[in-house]
Design an enzyme around this catalytic site. Structure first.
Site, PDB file in Angstrom:
ATOM      1  N   GLY A 285       0.794  -1.222   0.000  1.00  0.00           N
ATOM      2  CA  GLY A 285       0.000   0.000   0.000  1.00  0.00           C
ATOM      3  C   GLY A 285       0.824   1.269   0.000  1.00  0.00           C
TER       4      GLY A 285
ATOM      5  N   ASN B 237      -7.534   3.962   7.324  1.00  0.00           N
ATOM      6  CA  ASN B 237      -7.763   4.133   5.890  1.00  0.00           C
ATOM      7  C   ASN B 237      -8.899   3.264   5.397  1.00  0.00           C
ATOM      8  OD1 ASN B 237      -6.832   2.065   3.560  1.00  0.00           O
ATOM      9  ND2 ASN B 237      -5.768   1.575   5.472  1.00  0.00           N
TER      10      ASN B 237
ATOM     11  N   PHE C   3      -7.899  -0.385  -2.388  1.00  0.00           N
ATOM     12  CA  PHE C   3      -7.020  -0.725  -3.526  1.00  0.00           C
ATOM     13  C   PHE C   3      -7.086   0.253  -4.696  1.00  0.00           C
ATOM     14  CE2 PHE C   3      -7.761  -5.566  -2.567  1.00  0.00           C
ATOM     15  CZ  PHE C   3      -7.044  -5.459  -1.389  1.00  0.00           C
TER      16      PHE C   3
ATOM     17  N   SER D 278      -7.664  -7.257   3.318  1.00  0.00           N
ATOM     18  CA  SER D 278      -8.040  -5.851   3.463  1.00  0.00           C
ATOM     19  C   SER D 278      -9.501  -5.762   3.913  1.00  0.00           C
ATOM     20  CB  SER D 278      -7.881  -5.115   2.129  1.00  0.00           C
ATOM     21  OG  SER D 278      -8.528  -3.860   2.230  1.00  0.00           O
TER      22      SER D 278
ATOM     23  N   ASN E 124     -11.297  -3.251   3.326  1.00  0.00           N
ATOM     24  CA  ASN E 124     -11.909  -2.189   2.520  1.00  0.00           C
ATOM     25  C   ASN E 124     -12.441  -2.630   1.161  1.00  0.00           C
ATOM     26  OD1 ASN E 124     -11.381  -0.318   4.557  1.00  0.00           O
ATOM     27  ND2 ASN E 124      -9.252  -0.124   3.867  1.00  0.00           N
ATOM     28  N   THR E 125     -12.413  -3.934   0.910  1.00  0.00           N
ATOM     29  CA  THR E 125     -13.031  -4.491  -0.285  1.00  0.00           C
ATOM     30  C   THR E 125     -14.079  -5.478   0.217  1.00  0.00           C
ATOM     31  OG1 THR E 125     -11.018  -4.245  -1.611  1.00  0.00           O
ATOM     32  CG2 THR E 125     -12.607  -5.885  -2.375  1.00  0.00           C
TER      33      THR E 125
ATOM     34  N   LYS F 113      -1.183 -12.802   2.890  1.00  0.00           N
ATOM     35  CA  LYS F 113      -1.264 -11.749   3.912  1.00  0.00           C
ATOM     36  C   LYS F 113      -2.596 -11.873   4.642  1.00  0.00           C
ATOM     37  CE  LYS F 113      -0.726  -6.818   4.720  1.00  0.00           C
ATOM     38  NZ  LYS F 113      -0.254  -5.538   4.195  1.00  0.00           N
TER      39      LYS F 113
ATOM     40  N   THR G 182       0.390  -8.482   9.973  1.00  0.00           N
ATOM     41  CA  THR G 182      -0.976  -8.553   9.554  1.00  0.00           C
ATOM     42  C   THR G 182      -1.358  -7.313   8.737  1.00  0.00           C
ATOM     43  OG1 THR G 182      -1.851  -7.282  11.443  1.00  0.00           O
ATOM     44  CG2 THR G 182      -1.641  -9.654  11.746  1.00  0.00           C
ATOM     45  N   ASN G 183      -2.572  -7.400   8.209  1.00  0.00           N
ATOM     46  CA  ASN G 183      -3.189  -6.236   7.582  1.00  0.00           C
ATOM     47  C   ASN G 183      -3.770  -5.327   8.683  1.00  0.00           C
ATOM     48  OD1 ASN G 183      -4.392  -4.562   5.541  1.00  0.00           O
ATOM     49  ND2 ASN G 183      -4.397  -6.361   4.215  1.00  0.00           N
ATOM     50  N   THR G 184      -4.563  -4.348   8.312  1.00  0.00           N
ATOM     51  CA  THR G 184      -5.154  -3.409   9.288  1.00  0.00           C
ATOM     52  C   THR G 184      -6.320  -4.072  10.026  1.00  0.00           C
ATOM     53  OG1 THR G 184      -6.612  -2.554   7.565  1.00  0.00           O
ATOM     54  CG2 THR G 184      -4.539  -1.381   7.918  1.00  0.00           C
TER      55      THR G 184
HETATM   56  C1  FMN Z   1      -3.130   4.159   3.843  1.00  0.00           C
HETATM   57  C2  FMN Z   1      -2.884   2.684   3.858  1.00  0.00           C
HETATM   58  C3  FMN Z   1      -3.009   1.939   2.698  1.00  0.00           C
HETATM   59  C4  FMN Z   1      -2.791   0.557   2.713  1.00  0.00           C
HETATM   60  N1  FMN Z   1      -2.909  -0.138   1.557  1.00  0.00           N
HETATM   61  C5  FMN Z   1      -2.641  -1.467   1.548  1.00  0.00           C
HETATM   62  C6  FMN Z   1      -2.689  -2.210   0.354  1.00  0.00           C
HETATM   63  O1  FMN Z   1      -2.961  -1.688  -0.732  1.00  0.00           O
HETATM   64  N2  FMN Z   1      -2.401  -3.529   0.417  1.00  0.00           N
HETATM   65  C7  FMN Z   1      -2.066  -4.157   1.594  1.00  0.00           C
HETATM   66  O2  FMN Z   1      -1.794  -5.369   1.589  1.00  0.00           O
HETATM   67  N3  FMN Z   1      -1.999  -3.474   2.747  1.00  0.00           N
HETATM   68  C8  FMN Z   1      -2.276  -2.157   2.752  1.00  0.00           C
HETATM   69  N4  FMN Z   1      -2.193  -1.446   3.929  1.00  0.00           N
HETATM   70  C9  FMN Z   1      -1.855  -2.178   5.172  1.00  0.00           C
HETATM   71  C10 FMN Z   1      -0.356  -2.124   5.479  1.00  0.00           C
HETATM   72  O3  FMN Z   1       0.388  -2.805   4.505  1.00  0.00           O
HETATM   73  C11 FMN Z   1      -0.066  -2.766   6.851  1.00  0.00           C
HETATM   74  O4  FMN Z   1      -0.419  -4.122   6.799  1.00  0.00           O
HETATM   75  C12 FMN Z   1      -0.811  -2.104   7.980  1.00  0.00           C
HETATM   76  O5  FMN Z   1      -0.898  -0.715   7.796  1.00  0.00           O
HETATM   77  C13 FMN Z   1      -0.134  -2.375   9.324  1.00  0.00           C
HETATM   78  O6  FMN Z   1       1.159  -1.814   9.359  1.00  0.00           O
HETATM   79  P1  FMN Z   1       1.499  -0.425  10.091  1.00  0.00           P
HETATM   80  O7  FMN Z   1       0.981  -0.525  11.493  1.00  0.00           O
HETATM   81  O8  FMN Z   1       2.988  -0.292  10.003  1.00  0.00           O
HETATM   82  O9  FMN Z   1       0.807   0.649   9.343  1.00  0.00           O
HETATM   83  C14 FMN Z   1      -2.427  -0.079   3.923  1.00  0.00           C
HETATM   84  C15 FMN Z   1      -2.275   0.679   5.090  1.00  0.00           C
HETATM   85  C16 FMN Z   1      -2.495   2.038   5.072  1.00  0.00           C
HETATM   86  C17 FMN Z   1      -2.314   2.823   6.347  1.00  0.00           C
END
Ligand code: FMN
Length: 331
Positions: A53, A101, A105, A167, A169-170, A201, A229-231
């Site tokens: 991301g 967020n 995608f 994610s 968000n989808t 992931k 992990t993801n969010t």
């Molecule tokens: C603005 C934003 C956009 C993201 N877009 C994606 C994405 O397109 N694909 C994905 O696998 N994770 C995406 N993530 C998740 C991050 O890759 C990561 O898994 C998550 O933010 C946790 O890490 P962090 O605490 O360092 O932010 C996104 C996160 C943020 C904040």
């Protein structure tokens, strides 16, 4: 205090590629060497990379390399280009060091991203993972074909693949994290990837049974590792972010660490050369050291780039090259 703290979140996000370009142009660090290792035929000079991301369209890879990152993940890329979800899609909480967020995608689509990566690859000396996802308007019953299409498209140029089924968000995407779906996808994906590693992931919001199912199905299908992990959809008390959308940063750290520990323990006897990448709430060099000490092979950050800044790569190298910092502390 960071300059971008004073710029509205959405604008700061839009300006980030330019800011990064200027910032990186004034620096040209080597790829820092610490805790280097070889995994399959990939060499990692160090273990800290950017998360999915951050560089969705593979347009900033040269800048990241100049800042000394150990590896890159580009995407999430989908078969067709798509715009962000409507409405507010990005927020920051400086006090608590959390991001929010609801992007969904947004990316230029596989054709353009493939072109960008082909251009970039000639200059890159670090491994590049390609994170792939399905388009928001396609049905889950078509998802397998979309992931296979993307793997075929990037097979020659990706060093490894990341299947993003986590994610928030989808709509419906996380339903693909089941044992049966992942096993079926991975069986076909590993064939199409022709030896290129395929990682999965995962979401931090799964309960233990769901996690065990995802791990079992992925391993049975032949996956090469996991990104955890993801969010998260969960919120800390008094959080002002909307209920939908994903939270990352400091308040994701405990969940991310917990999933890392559960995964390492579940895979204990079948670990072989599975690669485990930890991400979520890694906000400073000490957090990198902690996650590696817990047993992660590699780590990534997104929120750390916002709250600590791009010097995190240099500062982490400095910390990890101190003689008393060892990653061999067992969890
Ligand atoms: C603005 C934003 C956009 C993201 N877009 C994606 C994405 O397109 N694909 C994905 O696998 N994770 C995406 N993530 C998740 C991050 O890759 C990561 O898994 C998550 O933010 C946790 O890490 P962090 O605490 O360092 O932010 C996104 C996160 C943020 C904040």
């Amino acid at each position: 205090m960071k300059i971008w703290q004073y710029i509205p979140a959405r604008l700061a996000h839009a300006l980030a590629p330019w800011g990064l370009g200027f910032y990186a142009a004034a620096r040209d660090y080597p790829t820092f060497n610490w805790d280097s290792f070889q995994w399959k035929n990939l060499f990692f000079a160090n273990r800290l990379g950017i998360a999915g991301g951050v560089d969705k369209n593979a347009t900033m890879t040269a800048s990241w390399q100049r800042l000394g990152v150990g590896f890159l993940e580009i995407g999430t890329v989908t078969p067709m280009a798509q715009s962000p979800n409507p409405g507010k899609i990005f927020g920051r909480d400086w006090e608590n060091r959390n991001l929010w967020n609801k992007m969904g995608f947004p990316n230029d689509g596989s054709e353009d991203v493939y072109y960008n990566l082909c251009q970039a690859k000639t200059e890159l000396r670090i491994p590049v993972f390609v994170n792939i996802g399905k388009n928001r308007n396609s049905k889950n019953s078509d998802a397998e074909n979309e992931y296979l299409f993307l793997i075929e498209k990037f097979q020659a140029i990706a060093d490894a693949f990341v299947i993003n089924v986590s994610s928030p968000n989808t709509a419906g995407l996380r339903e693909l994290q089941t044992q049966a779906w992942l096993e079926s996808l991975l069986r076909r994906a590993t064939t199409v990837a022709k030896g290129k590693p395929v990682l999965v992931k995962l979401s931090p919001d799964m309960d233990e049974d769901e996690l065990q199912g995802s791990l079992k199905g992925s391993v049975a299908g032949g996956c090469s590792g996991f990104i955890l992990t993801n969010t998260t959809l969960s919120r800390p008390p008094n959080c002002s972010f909307a209920k939908d959308g994903g939270l990352s940063g400091k308040d994701l750290a405990e969940k991310s660490k917990n999933l890392l520990k559960l995964t390492l323990s579940a895979l204990k006897d079948k670990r072989k050369d599975l690669l485990i990448i930890s991400v979520g709430g890694i906000l400073c060099p000490e957090d990198v050291a902690e996650r590696l000490a817990l047993g992660a092979d590699l780590v990534q950050t997104y929120s750390g780039l916002v709250f600590y800044g791009p010097e995190i790569f240099k500062d982490t190298a400095q910390l990890m090259n101190q003689p008393d910092v060892s990653r061999n502390v067992s969890a």
